[in-house]
Design a protein around this motif. Structure first.
Motif, PDB file in Angstrom:
ATOM      1  N   UNK A 181       0.811  -1.218   0.000  1.00 56.88           N
ATOM      2  CA  UNK A 181       0.000   0.000   0.000  1.00 56.88           C
ATOM      3  C   UNK A 181       0.844   1.269   0.000  1.00 56.88           C
ATOM      4  N   UNK A 182       2.157   1.114   0.087  1.00 61.89           N
ATOM      5  CA  UNK A 182       3.029   2.282   0.206  1.00 61.89           C
ATOM      6  C   UNK A 182       2.555   3.174   1.356  1.00 61.89           C
ATOM      7  N   UNK A 183       2.291   2.525   2.496  1.00 62.22           N
ATOM      8  CA  UNK A 183       1.704   3.195   3.649  1.00 62.22           C
ATOM      9  C   UNK A 183       2.609   3.019   4.860  1.00 62.22           C
ATOM     10  N   UNK A 184       2.722   4.086   5.667  1.00 63.59           N
ATOM     11  CA  UNK A 184       3.495   4.040   6.903  1.00 63.59           C
ATOM     12  C   UNK A 184       2.561   4.334   8.077  1.00 63.59           C
ATOM     13  N   UNK A 185       2.567   3.435   9.067  1.00 62.73           N
ATOM     14  CA  UNK A 185       1.793   3.638  10.294  1.00 62.73           C
ATOM     15  C   UNK A 185       2.763   4.000  11.409  1.00 62.73           C
ATOM     16  N   UNK A 186       2.503   5.115  12.090  1.00 57.34           N
ATOM     17  CA  UNK A 186       3.378   5.580  13.160  1.00 57.34           C
ATOM     18  C   UNK A 186       2.601   5.616  14.479  1.00 57.34           C
ATOM     19  N   UNK A 242      -5.568   4.688  16.293  1.00 59.36           N
ATOM     20  CA  UNK A 242      -5.123   4.411  14.925  1.00 59.36           C
ATOM     21  C   UNK A 242      -6.046   3.400  14.259  1.00 59.36           C
ATOM     22  N   UNK A 243      -6.447   2.369  14.994  1.00 63.16           N
ATOM     23  CA  UNK A 243      -7.336   1.355  14.433  1.00 63.16           C
ATOM     24  C   UNK A 243      -8.680   1.950  14.045  1.00 63.16           C
ATOM     25  N   UNK A 244      -9.223   2.844  14.882  1.00 57.06           N
ATOM     26  CA  UNK A 244     -10.508   3.481  14.574  1.00 57.06           C
ATOM     27  C   UNK A 244     -10.413   4.343  13.323  1.00 57.06           C
ATOM     28  N   UNK A 245      -9.332   5.110  13.227  1.00 56.16           N
ATOM     29  CA  UNK A 245      -9.169   6.000  12.059  1.00 56.16           C
ATOM     30  C   UNK A 245      -8.971   5.188  10.787  1.00 56.16           C
ATOM     31  N   UNK A 246      -8.152   4.114  10.845  1.00 56.69           N
ATOM     32  CA  UNK A 246      -7.935   3.291   9.656  1.00 56.69           C
ATOM     33  C   UNK A 246      -9.233   2.629   9.209  1.00 56.69           C
ATOM     34  N   UNK A 247     -10.042   2.160  10.171  1.00 55.73           N
ATOM     35  CA  UNK A 247     -11.321   1.553   9.814  1.00 55.73           C
ATOM     36  C   UNK A 247     -12.246   2.573   9.154  1.00 55.73           C
ATOM     37  N   UNK A 248     -12.242   3.810   9.656  1.00 53.98           N
ATOM     38  CA  UNK A 248     -13.076   4.857   9.073  1.00 53.98           C
ATOM     39  C   UNK A 248     -12.601   5.214   7.670  1.00 53.98           C
ATOM     40  N   UNK A 249     -11.274   5.296   7.492  1.00 55.39           N
ATOM     41  CA  UNK A 249     -10.729   5.589   6.160  1.00 55.39           C
ATOM     42  C   UNK A 249     -11.075   4.477   5.174  1.00 55.39           C
ATOM     43  N   UNK A 277     -13.656   2.452   5.355  1.00 54.73           N
ATOM     44  CA  UNK A 277     -15.103   2.487   5.088  1.00 54.73           C
ATOM     45  C   UNK A 277     -15.436   3.550   4.052  1.00 54.73           C
ATOM     46  N   UNK A 278     -14.722   4.685   4.074  1.00 51.05           N
ATOM     47  CA  UNK A 278     -14.984   5.774   3.140  1.00 51.05           C
ATOM     48  C   UNK A 278     -14.182   5.651   1.849  1.00 51.05           C
ATOM     49  N   UNK A 279     -13.367   4.610   1.745  1.00 55.82           N
ATOM     50  CA  UNK A 279     -12.583   4.410   0.533  1.00 55.82           C
ATOM     51  C   UNK A 279     -11.396   5.340   0.421  1.00 55.82           C
ATOM     52  N   UNK A 280     -10.964   5.955   1.506  1.00 53.53           N
ATOM     53  CA  UNK A 280      -9.866   6.918   1.467  1.00 53.53           C
ATOM     54  C   UNK A 280      -8.543   6.330   1.954  1.00 53.53           C
ATOM     55  N   UNK A 281      -8.572   5.091   2.402  1.00 53.55           N
ATOM     56  CA  UNK A 281      -7.342   4.508   2.933  1.00 53.55           C
ATOM     57  C   UNK A 281      -6.291   4.318   1.847  1.00 53.55           C
ATOM     58  N   UNK A 282      -6.755   4.033   0.606  1.00 54.86           N
ATOM     59  CA  UNK A 282      -5.802   3.769  -0.470  1.00 54.86           C
ATOM     60  C   UNK A 282      -5.016   5.024  -0.874  1.00 54.86           C
ATOM     61  N   UNK A 283      -5.500   6.205  -0.506  1.00 54.42           N
ATOM     62  CA  UNK A 283      -4.783   7.435  -0.857  1.00 54.42           C
ATOM     63  C   UNK A 283      -3.868   7.920   0.268  1.00 54.42           C
TER      64      UNK A 283
END
Length: 361
Positions: free
Chosen positions: A309-314, A327-334, A336-342
């Motif tokens: 995903x070219x993603x960094x979790x800090x 972090x888990x709540x925000x990632x789940x929300x992203x 759900x809205x289809x914004x995690x891939x960006x």
């Protein structure tokens, strides 16, 4: 690890020695108390005085102690000790905890010896030298029994059962344990076998059991590699605590994420194991199998690089468990809205979560 195990082994021996000394002192104290009990009450001080004065004293206490009570007490001590040692030997030889003297005919032999003593008029209680002779005989017999047992083919090693090994072969285990087929199993020191196995870097813990007459059981718990770790130009396996296990080679190759420790990250390593388990249990909407790098530093805490995903979790080290929940709540929300891939970086710290988009990187 070996040095720590050696320290624990020395502590165990020290406790055993201390326990033996305490029991010996307690036994002596009980002997003195026993000698003072009876129709002619004798105080502990008088008992010690009469014993130190020898059997030639002309007091009543001397006659009572040396002629009546002491032989009876010593007989009880010797017989009790002999029974306990005999029971231990029988249970060891037969590999059967409920084994009794009837198993090997010892009771019948003892009855025969008692009959001879009664017929010949021997009195152990009246003659201490007979008791001493019996002890010497028991000692010599015990040594002879030990020699016969440790040279008998009956106890030759024929089978070694090994459980729990993944990263080294049966031959390597036997070599480290110094166990060879045909060697008398009674001559094998279990502590030496376990120490030899603990010297292997993959071994976390080991338990060795002797299965008489001719077998051993070895149970090994291995250290689990979680990362690759580069040190001094050599690639190693490391566990969840960042502790180096062994070099990576073709024979034991595993594809794992790389652990990188930046300045100040050493102090965070004790939290690694718990954090790794929490990551797996958090059910984050990203594939944790795609983690390529795990970086630890004082500046950013814990950084997890997700390759596909070219993603960094800090996650900031301070109050990391609460940061991980946010972090888990925000990632789940992203997701759900289809914004995690960006998203390119999601950082949780100080009760807040920041999401960095590509144009902001």
């Amino acid at each position: 690890m070996p040095s720590g195990n050696a320290h624990m082994y020395r502590q165990l021996n020290g406790r055993r020695l201390l326990t033996g000394m305490v029991l010996a002192i307690l036994t002596l104290g009980l002997i003195v108390i026993d000698l003072g009990m009876g129709s002619s009450g004798i105080g502990p001080g008088e008992v010690v005085e009469a014993l130190l004065g020898g059997p030639d004293g002309d007091t009543a206490n001397t006659a009572i102690l040396w002629s009546i009570r002491l032989p009876m007490t010593l007989t009880c001590v010797f017989v009790g000790g002999s029974l306990s040692l005999a029971g231990l030997q029988i249970q060891t030889i037969t590999n059967n905890a409920p084994a009794s003297p009837y198993t090997l005919g010892i009771t019948a032999s003892a009855s025969f010896g008692a009959a001879i003593a009664i017929t010949l008029g021997l009195s152990v209680a009246g003659y201490l030298w007979i008791g001493a002779a019996l002890l010497v005989g028991l000692g010599v017999g015990g040594l002879q029994l030990h020699r016969l047992a440790t040279t008998s083919e009956f106890f030759a090693i024929k089978r070694v059962e090994i459980r729990g090994t993944t990263h080294f072969s049966r031959e390597e285990v036997l070599k480290a344990a110094n166990l060879q087929s045909g060697v008398n199993s009674l001559t094998v020191n279990i502590a030496d076998v376990e120490q030899g196995l603990r010297d292997n870097p993959w071994v976390l813990s080991v338990a060795v059991k002797r299965r008489l007459p001719d077998a051993f059981e070895i149970r090994i718990r291995e250290r689990i590699p979680a990362f690759w770790m580069l040190k001094d130009g050599v690639l190693y396996y490391a566990d969840n605590r960042g502790q180096i296990i062994a070099p990576v080679n073709v024979g034991n190759f595993l594809s794992l994420p790389t652990l990188e420790i930046l300045p100040g990250g050493e102090e965070l390593l004790p939290q690694m194991d718990e954090l790794s388990r929490a990551f797996q249990a958090a059910h984050l909407p990203v594939n944790m199998a795609s983690v390529s790098l795990f970086r630890v530093s004082a500046a950013k805490g814990f950084e997890v690089f997700i390759e596909n995903r070219n993603l960094v979790l800090c996650i900031a080290a301070e109050d990391w468990d609460a940061n991980l929940r946010r972090l888990s709540l925000v990632l789940s929300d992203l997701a759900r809205r289809g914004e995690l891939k960006t998203a390119r970086e999601v950082w949780a710290a100080d009760g807040n979560v920041w999401v960095v988009e590509p144009e902001n990187v």
